[in-house]
Design a protein around this motif. Structure first.
Motif, PDB file in Angstrom:
ATOM      1  N   ARG A 145       0.857  -1.187   0.000  1.00 13.88           N
ATOM      2  CA  ARG A 145       0.000   0.000   0.000  1.00 13.88           C
ATOM      3  C   ARG A 145       0.893   1.237   0.000  1.00 13.88           C
ATOM      4  N   VAL A 146       0.987   1.885  -1.134  1.00 11.62           N
ATOM      5  CA  VAL A 146       1.901   3.019  -1.272  1.00 11.62           C
ATOM      6  C   VAL A 146       1.158   4.237  -1.806  1.00 11.62           C
ATOM      7  N   VAL A 147       1.678   5.400  -1.456  1.00 10.84           N
ATOM      8  CA  VAL A 147       1.200   6.654  -2.024  1.00 10.84           C
ATOM      9  C   VAL A 147       2.415   7.446  -2.489  1.00 10.84           C
ATOM     10  N   VAL A 148       2.164   8.424  -3.357  1.00  8.56           N
ATOM     11  CA  VAL A 148       3.232   9.330  -3.782  1.00  8.56           C
ATOM     12  C   VAL A 148       3.286  10.481  -2.792  1.00  8.56           C
ATOM     13  N   ARG A 149       4.478  10.747  -2.270  1.00  3.19           N
ATOM     14  CA  ARG A 149       4.680  11.826  -1.318  1.00  3.19           C
ATOM     15  C   ARG A 149       5.751  12.781  -1.852  1.00  3.19           C
ATOM     16  N   PRO A 150       5.714  14.037  -1.429  1.00  2.00           N
ATOM     17  CA  PRO A 150       6.791  14.956  -1.817  1.00  2.00           C
ATOM     18  C   PRO A 150       8.137  14.471  -1.280  1.00  2.00           C
ATOM     19  N   PHE A 151       9.148  14.528  -2.120  1.00  2.00           N
ATOM     20  CA  PHE A 151      10.522  14.224  -1.719  1.00  2.00           C
ATOM     21  C   PHE A 151      11.198  15.570  -1.485  1.00  2.00           C
ATOM     22  N   HIS A 152      11.498  15.863  -0.223  1.00  2.00           N
ATOM     23  CA  HIS A 152      11.985  17.186   0.135  1.00  2.00           C
ATOM     24  C   HIS A 152      13.511  17.234   0.062  1.00  2.00           C
ATOM     25  N   ILE A 153      14.014  18.155  -0.732  1.00  2.00           N
ATOM     26  CA  ILE A 153      15.445  18.433  -0.838  1.00  2.00           C
ATOM     27  C   ILE A 153      15.636  19.898  -0.476  1.00  2.00           C
ATOM     28  N   ALA A 154      16.700  20.186   0.251  1.00  2.00           N
ATOM     29  CA  ALA A 154      16.917  21.562   0.710  1.00  2.00           C
ATOM     30  C   ALA A 154      16.871  22.543  -0.454  1.00  2.00           C
ATOM     31  N   TRP A 155      16.068  23.635  -0.258  1.00  2.00           N
ATOM     32  CA  TRP A 155      15.958  24.637  -1.312  1.00  2.00           C
ATOM     33  C   TRP A 155      17.202  25.526  -1.360  1.00  2.00           C
ATOM     34  N   ALA A 156      17.742  25.826  -0.211  1.00  2.00           N
ATOM     35  CA  ALA A 156      18.857  26.779  -0.159  1.00  2.00           C
ATOM     36  C   ALA A 156      20.192  26.079  -0.325  1.00  2.00           C
ATOM     37  N   SER A 157      21.154  26.813  -0.822  1.00  2.00           N
ATOM     38  CA  SER A 157      22.509  26.277  -0.995  1.00  2.00           C
ATOM     39  C   SER A 157      23.211  26.196   0.349  1.00  2.00           C
ATOM     40  N   THR A 158      24.014  25.156   0.519  1.00  2.00           N
ATOM     41  CA  THR A 158      24.851  25.029   1.712  1.00  2.00           C
ATOM     42  C   THR A 158      26.333  25.103   1.330  1.00  2.00           C
ATOM     43  N   ASN A 159      26.584  25.611   0.136  1.00  2.00           N
ATOM     44  CA  ASN A 159      27.958  25.594  -0.381  1.00  2.00           C
ATOM     45  C   ASN A 159      28.389  26.991  -0.823  1.00  2.00           C
ATOM     46  N   GLY A 160      28.304  27.946   0.093  1.00  2.00           N
ATOM     47  CA  GLY A 160      28.834  29.282  -0.155  1.00  2.00           C
ATOM     48  C   GLY A 160      28.292  29.983  -1.373  1.00  2.00           C
ATOM     49  N   GLY A 161      27.008  29.891  -1.601  1.00  2.00           N
ATOM     50  CA  GLY A 161      26.411  30.618  -2.714  1.00  2.00           C
ATOM     51  C   GLY A 161      26.312  29.828  -3.999  1.00  2.00           C
ATOM     52  N   ALA A 162      26.905  28.636  -4.060  1.00  2.00           N
ATOM     53  CA  ALA A 162      26.761  27.788  -5.247  1.00  2.00           C
ATOM     54  C   ALA A 162      25.313  27.318  -5.350  1.00  2.00           C
ATOM     55  N   PRO A 163      24.868  26.910  -6.515  1.00  2.00           N
ATOM     56  CA  PRO A 163      23.479  26.445  -6.655  1.00  2.00           C
ATOM     57  C   PRO A 163      23.175  25.309  -5.682  1.00  2.00           C
ATOM     58  N   SER A 164      21.986  25.314  -5.142  1.00  2.00           N
ATOM     59  CA  SER A 164      21.562  24.235  -4.248  1.00  2.00           C
ATOM     60  C   SER A 164      21.328  22.966  -5.055  1.00  2.00           C
ATOM     61  N   ARG A 165      21.178  21.856  -4.356  1.00  2.00           N
ATOM     62  CA  ARG A 165      20.916  20.601  -5.059  1.00  2.00           C
ATOM     63  C   ARG A 165      19.617  20.686  -5.833  1.00  2.00           C
ATOM     64  N   THR A 166      18.604  21.349  -5.245  1.00  2.00           N
ATOM     65  CA  THR A 166      17.339  21.528  -5.951  1.00  2.00           C
ATOM     66  C   THR A 166      17.552  22.305  -7.252  1.00  2.00           C
ATOM     67  N   GLU A 167      18.264  23.392  -7.163  1.00  2.00           N
ATOM     68  CA  GLU A 167      18.514  24.215  -8.358  1.00  2.00           C
ATOM     69  C   GLU A 167      19.314  23.446  -9.395  1.00  2.00           C
ATOM     70  N   ARG A 168      20.267  22.635  -8.936  1.00  2.00           N
ATOM     71  CA  ARG A 168      21.068  21.845  -9.880  1.00  2.00           C
ATOM     72  C   ARG A 168      20.201  20.838 -10.619  1.00  2.00           C
ATOM     73  N   ILE A 169      19.336  20.120  -9.888  1.00  2.00           N
ATOM     74  CA  ILE A 169      18.463  19.128 -10.527  1.00  2.00           C
ATOM     75  C   ILE A 169      17.559  19.797 -11.557  1.00  2.00           C
ATOM     76  N   VAL A 170      16.972  20.941 -11.179  1.00  2.00           N
ATOM     77  CA  VAL A 170      16.076  21.645 -12.090  1.00  2.00           C
ATOM     78  C   VAL A 170      16.813  22.076 -13.340  1.00  2.00           C
ATOM     79  N   SER A 171      18.000  22.642 -13.161  1.00  2.00           N
ATOM     80  CA  SER A 171      18.709  23.133 -14.333  1.00  2.00           C
ATOM     81  C   SER A 171      19.134  21.991 -15.258  1.00  2.00           C
ATOM     82  N   GLU A 172      19.490  20.838 -14.698  1.00  2.00           N
ATOM     83  CA  GLU A 172      19.909  19.712 -15.555  1.00  2.00           C
ATOM     84  C   GLU A 172      18.720  19.109 -16.297  1.00  2.00           C
ATOM     85  N   VAL A 173      17.546  19.070 -15.659  1.00  2.00           N
ATOM     86  CA  VAL A 173      16.371  18.569 -16.365  1.00  2.00           C
ATOM     87  C   VAL A 173      15.976  19.539 -17.475  1.00  2.00           C
TER      88      VAL A 173
END
Length: 428
Positions: free
Chosen positions: A17-45
């Motif tokens: 019994r499964v449902v689709v849930r939001p997969f939360h990835i940090a929106w903000a960058s943790t690497n001194g102003g570099a793109p966040s992981r969310t921003e990186r995924i979006v830009s690559e897609v």
């Protein structure tokens, strides 16, 4: 105690019994102003060619579209949230890339993989077509999944005029109740959620939404509440848990389409296991609770969301309940008084279910109690995630019988019927 009829049906944990849930990835960058992981995924897609995006989306849909209700719409809904967060230009992004982006920020969640337990029961809101003596019922269940996070699941059924229990089949897809708009998902305070318009209650799950609920919604005790003007409302008490602090809250609904999750206030609301009387008594709302973790208290209030103090009315007396006691759901009104199922914990932390009878006009008066338990962990009811536990969050009256759905060893759900008058007659 009276002899119970134990129904052979059992409900168990089900990782399918499964449902689709939001997969939360940090929106903000943790690497001194570099793109966040969310921003990186979006830009690559977004950098994929139309053909590459189509091929990747087809792979996702091949794996998951047959497992979920309206998978593409779910992905698009999740994309809309990402777009709002990152202020994307949706008009410049095609449907396939938007669906694919939504998929990257979703995951499957098996909401009842670990356990299914602690049910409560109420009359169903729709009694259409029920023959005399039969009743459609609605049960809530505590479903436990990954990370031991508890959510609320439901199951519909019928108790026939012959006392047989027939459960409605579970739909192939489960859906999560949610707010209509992202800004309705308040992180604090009350929230309103909605059942999917095409989903049955048996296919609906309520997940934690606010910070106070983040580690689970536990042990919903539903009652069919009648207001002074005669209008009905389904109101349930449950425990919101954030990993360190508990908070009692209310689930309220009149139509089972929109549901309000409302925190309660006051000193009594900082405890578990509160249960609401199904109507006012002497002009007051009333609750049962276990404010000190050991004894049963009676609370009164003029405001259904605010609860203070309370007076102890039942304390452990018999060997099977000496460790601690608590209620097992909302009181049930009978001609003799308010029938309350109780749980008691005895030696070796063995749980049992007993009963007490409270005065109909003054529930602070305890008229009688069961010397022996009605139900106790034994034989097949011993083994499970937490052994030696039987527990219910609410029984329901059906004619002359009490229908008791109950959790077994924090692992499964069983069902029993007890004759009400024989139960009351054997109290002392």
């Amino acid at each position: 105690m009276p002899e119970l009829f134990h129904h052979p049906l059992r409900l168990r944990a089900d990782p399918s019994r499964v449902v689709v849930r939001p997969f939360h990835i940090a929106w903000a960058s943790t690497n001194g102003g570099a793109p966040s992981r969310t921003e990186r995924i979006v830009s690559e897609v977004l950098a994929l060619s139309p053909g590459e995006a189509r091929a990747q989306l087809e792979l996702v849909l091949k794996d998951f579209e047959a497992r979920h209700w309206q998978t593409r719409r779910v992905f698009m809904t999740r994309y809309d949230e990402i777009e709002a967060m990152l202020k994307l230009d949706g008009a410049a992004i095609g449907d396939e890339k938007r669906q694919l982006l939504g998929a990257y920020f979703c995951h499957e969640y098996s909401y009842a993989a670990a356990a299914l337990m602690n049910p409560s029961a109420v009359p169903h809101y729709d009694q259409t077509g029920m023959p005399p003596g039969s009743m459609r019922i609605l049960m809530s269940l505590r479903a436990v999944g990954e990370g031991h996070i508890s959510s609320v699941a439901f199951r519909e059924g019928i108790i026939t005029d012959g006392g047989e229990l027939v459960l409605a089949p579970e739909p192939p897809f489960a859906t999560a109740a949610d707010a209509h708009e992202p800004d309705e998902r308040a992180m604090e305070g009350p929230v309103r959620i909605y059942r999917h318009r095409d989903s049955t209650l048996s296919g609906t799950v309520i997940f934690p939404i606010t910070r106070a609920q983040s580690n689970g919604l536990e042990d919903l005790r539903i009652c069919h509440f009648l207001h002074d003007d005669g209008t009905p409302e389904w109101i349930g008490t449950y425990t919101a848990y954030n990993g360190s602090v508990i908070q009692s809250e209310l689930l309220r609904t009149r139509d089972w389409r929109s549901l309000d999750l409302v925190p309660m206030t006051g000193s009594a609301a900082r405890n578990k296991g509160m249960a609401l009387f199904p109507r006012k008594v002497d002009g007051k709302y009333m609750m049962l609770g276990r404010q000190d973790g050991e004894n049963i208290f009676l609370h009164t209030s003029d405001d259904i969301t605010h609860w203070e103090g309370g007076a102890m009315i039942i304390k452990p007396r018999f060997p099977w309940e000496l460790v601690q006691m608590g209620n097992c759901g909302p009181p049930i009104e009978t001609d003799d008084g308010w029938l309350v199922l109780t749980h008691g914990v005895g030696a070796m932390r063995k749980y049992s279910i007993g009963a007490a009878l409270l005065d109909k006009n003054d529930p602070s008066k305890v008229l009688a109690r069961s010397r022996e338990p009605l139900l106790a962990a034994a034989d097949q009811d011993r083994e499970g995630y937490v052994p030696n536990v039987v527990y219910t969050c609410g029984a329901i009256r059906h004619g002359d019988s009490l229908f008791i759905p109950y959790g077994v060893a924090d692992s499964s759900v069983a069902f029993a019927f007890a004759p009400i008058q024989a139960l009351i007659d054997q109290m002392e």
